[in-house]
Design a protein around this motif. Structure first.
Motif, PDB file in Angstrom:
ATOM      1  N   ILE A 105       0.842  -1.201   0.000  1.00  0.00           N
ATOM      2  CA  ILE A 105       0.000   0.000   0.000  1.00  0.00           C
ATOM      3  C   ILE A 105       0.875   1.248   0.000  1.00  0.00           C
ATOM      4  O   ILE A 105       0.631   2.200  -0.763  1.00  0.00           O
ATOM      5  CB  ILE A 105      -0.953  -0.002   1.213  1.00  0.00           C
ATOM      6  CG1 ILE A 105      -2.007  -1.110   1.062  1.00  0.00           C
ATOM      7  CG2 ILE A 105      -1.633   1.365   1.383  1.00  0.00           C
ATOM      8  CD1 ILE A 105      -2.826  -1.368   2.314  1.00  0.00           C
ATOM      9  N   ASP A 106       1.903   1.258   0.849  1.00  0.00           N
ATOM     10  CA  ASP A 106       2.818   2.402   0.895  1.00  0.00           C
ATOM     11  C   ASP A 106       3.588   2.559  -0.417  1.00  0.00           C
ATOM     12  O   ASP A 106       3.913   3.676  -0.825  1.00  0.00           O
ATOM     13  CB  ASP A 106       3.811   2.235   2.052  1.00  0.00           C
ATOM     14  CG  ASP A 106       3.173   2.478   3.407  1.00  0.00           C
ATOM     15  OD1 ASP A 106       2.128   3.142   3.474  1.00  0.00           O
ATOM     16  OD2 ASP A 106       3.729   1.984   4.407  1.00  0.00           O
ATOM     17  N   GLU A 107       3.857   1.443  -1.064  1.00  0.00           N
ATOM     18  CA  GLU A 107       4.652   1.467  -2.292  1.00  0.00           C
ATOM     19  C   GLU A 107       3.870   2.026  -3.485  1.00  0.00           C
ATOM     20  O   GLU A 107       4.395   2.842  -4.255  1.00  0.00           O
ATOM     21  CB  GLU A 107       5.123   0.049  -2.626  1.00  0.00           C
ATOM     22  CG  GLU A 107       5.952  -0.061  -3.895  1.00  0.00           C
ATOM     23  CD  GLU A 107       6.301  -1.495  -4.236  1.00  0.00           C
ATOM     24  OE1 GLU A 107       6.801  -1.728  -5.360  1.00  0.00           O
ATOM     25  OE2 GLU A 107       6.064  -2.394  -3.415  1.00  0.00           O
ATOM     26  N   ILE A 108       2.608   1.615  -3.637  1.00  0.00           N
ATOM     27  CA  ILE A 108       1.873   1.968  -4.872  1.00  0.00           C
ATOM     28  C   ILE A 108       0.653   2.843  -4.620  1.00  0.00           C
ATOM     29  O   ILE A 108      -0.021   3.221  -5.564  1.00  0.00           O
ATOM     30  CB  ILE A 108       1.453   0.699  -5.643  1.00  0.00           C
ATOM     31  CG1 ILE A 108       0.495  -0.171  -4.811  1.00  0.00           C
ATOM     32  CG2 ILE A 108       2.677  -0.093  -6.081  1.00  0.00           C
ATOM     33  CD1 ILE A 108      -0.069  -1.373  -5.579  1.00  0.00           C
ATOM     34  N   ASN A 109       0.327   3.175  -3.407  1.00  0.00           N
ATOM     35  CA  ASN A 109      -0.801   3.957  -2.904  1.00  0.00           C
ATOM     36  C   ASN A 109      -2.053   3.093  -2.749  1.00  0.00           C
ATOM     37  O   ASN A 109      -2.193   2.033  -3.355  1.00  0.00           O
ATOM     38  CB  ASN A 109      -1.072   5.250  -3.706  1.00  0.00           C
ATOM     39  CG  ASN A 109      -1.776   5.027  -5.047  1.00  0.00           C
ATOM     40  OD1 ASN A 109      -2.771   4.310  -5.159  1.00  0.00           O
ATOM     41  ND2 ASN A 109      -1.231   5.674  -6.092  1.00  0.00           N
ATOM     42  N   ILE A 110      -2.970   3.550  -1.935  1.00  0.00           N
ATOM     43  CA  ILE A 110      -4.109   2.730  -1.529  1.00  0.00           C
ATOM     44  C   ILE A 110      -5.051   2.418  -2.690  1.00  0.00           C
ATOM     45  O   ILE A 110      -5.620   1.316  -2.768  1.00  0.00           O
ATOM     46  CB  ILE A 110      -4.870   3.379  -0.353  1.00  0.00           C
ATOM     47  CG1 ILE A 110      -5.976   2.441   0.169  1.00  0.00           C
ATOM     48  CG2 ILE A 110      -5.418   4.729  -0.742  1.00  0.00           C
ATOM     49  CD1 ILE A 110      -5.507   1.095   0.669  1.00  0.00           C
ATOM     50  N   LEU A 111      -5.229   3.348  -3.614  1.00  0.00           N
ATOM     51  CA  LEU A 111      -6.135   3.075  -4.726  1.00  0.00           C
ATOM     52  C   LEU A 111      -5.600   1.948  -5.598  1.00  0.00           C
ATOM     53  O   LEU A 111      -6.325   1.002  -5.932  1.00  0.00           O
ATOM     54  CB  LEU A 111      -6.348   4.335  -5.563  1.00  0.00           C
ATOM     55  CG  LEU A 111      -7.261   4.170  -6.786  1.00  0.00           C
ATOM     56  CD1 LEU A 111      -8.650   3.685  -6.373  1.00  0.00           C
ATOM     57  CD2 LEU A 111      -7.354   5.473  -7.566  1.00  0.00           C
ATOM     58  N   GLN A 112      -4.305   2.035  -5.961  1.00  0.00           N
ATOM     59  CA  GLN A 112      -3.720   0.983  -6.793  1.00  0.00           C
ATOM     60  C   GLN A 112      -3.670  -0.347  -6.048  1.00  0.00           C
ATOM     61  O   GLN A 112      -3.846  -1.417  -6.644  1.00  0.00           O
ATOM     62  CB  GLN A 112      -2.318   1.399  -7.257  1.00  0.00           C
ATOM     63  CG  GLN A 112      -2.302   2.622  -8.162  1.00  0.00           C
ATOM     64  CD  GLN A 112      -3.215   2.474  -9.365  1.00  0.00           C
ATOM     65  OE1 GLN A 112      -3.258   1.425 -10.007  1.00  0.00           O
ATOM     66  NE2 GLN A 112      -3.952   3.534  -9.676  1.00  0.00           N
ATOM     67  N   ALA A 113      -3.445  -0.296  -4.739  1.00  0.00           N
ATOM     68  CA  ALA A 113      -3.439  -1.510  -3.932  1.00  0.00           C
ATOM     69  C   ALA A 113      -4.833  -2.141  -3.895  1.00  0.00           C
ATOM     70  O   ALA A 113      -4.974  -3.374  -3.923  1.00  0.00           O
ATOM     71  CB  ALA A 113      -2.964  -1.209  -2.518  1.00  0.00           C
ATOM     72  N   THR A 114      -5.862  -1.305  -3.848  1.00  0.00           N
ATOM     73  CA  THR A 114      -7.238  -1.803  -3.879  1.00  0.00           C
ATOM     74  C   THR A 114      -7.532  -2.502  -5.197  1.00  0.00           C
ATOM     75  O   THR A 114      -8.109  -3.595  -5.225  1.00  0.00           O
ATOM     76  CB  THR A 114      -8.229  -0.647  -3.660  1.00  0.00           C
ATOM     77  OG1 THR A 114      -7.980  -0.044  -2.381  1.00  0.00           O
ATOM     78  CG2 THR A 114      -9.667  -1.142  -3.699  1.00  0.00           C
ATOM     79  N   TYR A 115      -7.125  -1.885  -6.294  1.00  0.00           N
ATOM     80  CA  TYR A 115      -7.297  -2.524  -7.607  1.00  0.00           C
ATOM     81  C   TYR A 115      -6.559  -3.859  -7.666  1.00  0.00           C
ATOM     82  O   TYR A 115      -7.071  -4.840  -8.209  1.00  0.00           O
ATOM     83  CB  TYR A 115      -6.781  -1.607  -8.719  1.00  0.00           C
ATOM     84  CG  TYR A 115      -7.591  -0.368  -8.972  1.00  0.00           C
ATOM     85  CD1 TYR A 115      -8.959  -0.330  -8.758  1.00  0.00           C
ATOM     86  CD2 TYR A 115      -6.976   0.800  -9.452  1.00  0.00           C
ATOM     87  CE1 TYR A 115      -9.700   0.826  -8.998  1.00  0.00           C
ATOM     88  CE2 TYR A 115      -7.707   1.949  -9.705  1.00  0.00           C
ATOM     89  CZ  TYR A 115      -9.066   1.961  -9.473  1.00  0.00           C
ATOM     90  OH  TYR A 115      -9.795   3.103  -9.726  1.00  0.00           O
ATOM     91  N   GLU A 116      -5.356  -3.886  -7.100  1.00  0.00           N
ATOM     92  CA  GLU A 116      -4.563  -5.117  -7.108  1.00  0.00           C
ATOM     93  C   GLU A 116      -5.272  -6.212  -6.320  1.00  0.00           C
ATOM     94  O   GLU A 116      -5.317  -7.379  -6.754  1.00  0.00           O
ATOM     95  CB  GLU A 116      -3.182  -4.841  -6.532  1.00  0.00           C
ATOM     96  CG  GLU A 116      -2.208  -5.990  -6.666  1.00  0.00           C
ATOM     97  CD  GLU A 116      -0.784  -5.571  -6.302  1.00  0.00           C
ATOM     98  OE1 GLU A 116      -0.295  -6.035  -5.253  1.00  0.00           O
ATOM     99  OE2 GLU A 116      -0.177  -4.800  -7.072  1.00  0.00           O
ATOM    100  N   ALA A 117      -5.824  -5.852  -5.172  1.00  0.00           N
ATOM    101  CA  ALA A 117      -6.562  -6.816  -4.363  1.00  0.00           C
ATOM    102  C   ALA A 117      -7.787  -7.333  -5.113  1.00  0.00           C
ATOM    103  O   ALA A 117      -8.109  -8.534  -5.056  1.00  0.00           O
ATOM    104  CB  ALA A 117      -6.979  -6.185  -3.037  1.00  0.00           C
ATOM    105  N   MET A 118      -8.457  -6.446  -5.826  1.00  0.00           N
ATOM    106  CA  MET A 118      -9.645  -6.849  -6.589  1.00  0.00           C
ATOM    107  C   MET A 118      -9.279  -7.789  -7.732  1.00  0.00           C
ATOM    108  O   MET A 118      -9.970  -8.785  -7.975  1.00  0.00           O
ATOM    109  CB  MET A 118     -10.373  -5.608  -7.114  1.00  0.00           C
ATOM    110  CG  MET A 118     -11.066  -4.805  -6.033  1.00  0.00           C
ATOM    111  SD  MET A 118     -11.840  -3.285  -6.671  1.00  0.00           S
ATOM    112  CE  MET A 118     -12.863  -2.824  -5.269  1.00  0.00           C
ATOM    113  N   ARG A 119      -8.203  -7.494  -8.430  1.00  0.00           N
ATOM    114  CA  ARG A 119      -7.774  -8.396  -9.505  1.00  0.00           C
ATOM    115  C   ARG A 119      -7.417  -9.771  -8.953  1.00  0.00           C
ATOM    116  O   ARG A 119      -7.742 -10.804  -9.553  1.00  0.00           O
ATOM    117  CB  ARG A 119      -6.577  -7.785 -10.255  1.00  0.00           C
ATOM    118  CG  ARG A 119      -6.930  -6.601 -11.140  1.00  0.00           C
ATOM    119  CD  ARG A 119      -5.776  -6.216 -12.054  1.00  0.00           C
ATOM    120  NE  ARG A 119      -4.644  -5.672 -11.320  1.00  0.00           N
ATOM    121  CZ  ARG A 119      -4.454  -4.377 -11.072  1.00  0.00           C
ATOM    122  NH1 ARG A 119      -5.335  -3.479 -11.505  1.00  0.00           N
ATOM    123  NH2 ARG A 119      -3.386  -3.957 -10.413  1.00  0.00           N
TER     124      ARG A 119
END
Length: 219
Positions: A105-119
């Motif tokens: 989350i710290d590395e890519i920001n929370i929005l991108q981390a959320t997308y990653e979790a969804m994928r």
């Protein structure tokens, strides 16, 4: 059967009838896209907390499955969420979960981390969905048709089920972290930025599951 018992049964039947009507309304999107074979609801839990992962749930419900009281997880008690989680896991055609931790989350920001979790949640379903009903977002990097629905967790049974899976999964993770990192109160506030949590960060500093980009003003 006396009149009191008859009245109790009548009220129970009336309550059940109202709940089925509410669920029928929440199936409107599933009915609209009923030409698709596997309709998958997507939602997340944990975008806002200071600590712990963001968790996404992906759920494909069987078209004949009836799960009463499905709703936005935030509108349900913890006990009810736990009960519904078990029922979803038993009755759903497929369930997938994606978890992205605080370092990422710290590395890519929370929005991108959320997308990653969804994928990840979609890839963990085990069967291929034909359409995704998402809670308000469009997920990049997915070729499946997506329908973003604002406040979808209160409007779609599939998204509501995904929100419960995500929330219960994340809450259980945070309860386990209470044992590993005592003193922060993770079991009670689940990592959210309550006054007590902020105070514990000031006193004890950060622990390995804190999101450094979220708590930089408190350490």
């Amino acid at each position: 059967m006396n009149k009191r018992e008859e009245e109790k049964i009548r009220r129970q039947q009336e309550k059940l009838s109202k709940e089925r009507e509410r669920l029928k309304a929440m199936r409107a999107y599933e009915e609209e896209y009923g030409m698709y074979g596997n309709i998958c609801g997507i939602d997340e839990a944990g975008r806002g907390p200071f600590a712990g992962p963001v968790v996404a749930g992906a759920v494909i419900l069987s078209k004949d499955a009836e799960i009463l009281y499905l709703n936005d997880s935030k509108k349900l008690s913890e006990k009810k969420r736990e009960q519904l989680y078990e029922e979803i896991m038993e009755k759903a055609a497929a369930v997938g979960v994606g978890i992205v931790g605080p370092e990422r989350i710290d590395e890519i920001n929370i929005l991108q981390a959320t997308y990653e979790a969804m994928r990840t949640a979609v890839s963990n379903l085990g069967i291929e969905p034909e359409i995704l009903l998402n809670d308000a977002v469009t997920i990049p990097g997915i070729d499946i048709r997506q329908v973003p629905i604002v406040k979808g967790d209160a409007k779609s049974v599939s998204i509501a089920a995904a929100s419960i899976v995500a929330k219960v999964t994340r809450d259980r993770i945070m309860v386990r972290y209470e044992e590993e990192f005592p003193g922060y109160g993770f079991a009670s506030h689940k990592g959210y930025g309550t006054a007590a949590h902020r105070e514990s960060i000031k006193k004890m500093g950060a622990c390995p599951i804190h999101r450094r980009t979220f708590i930089k003003n408190y350490i």
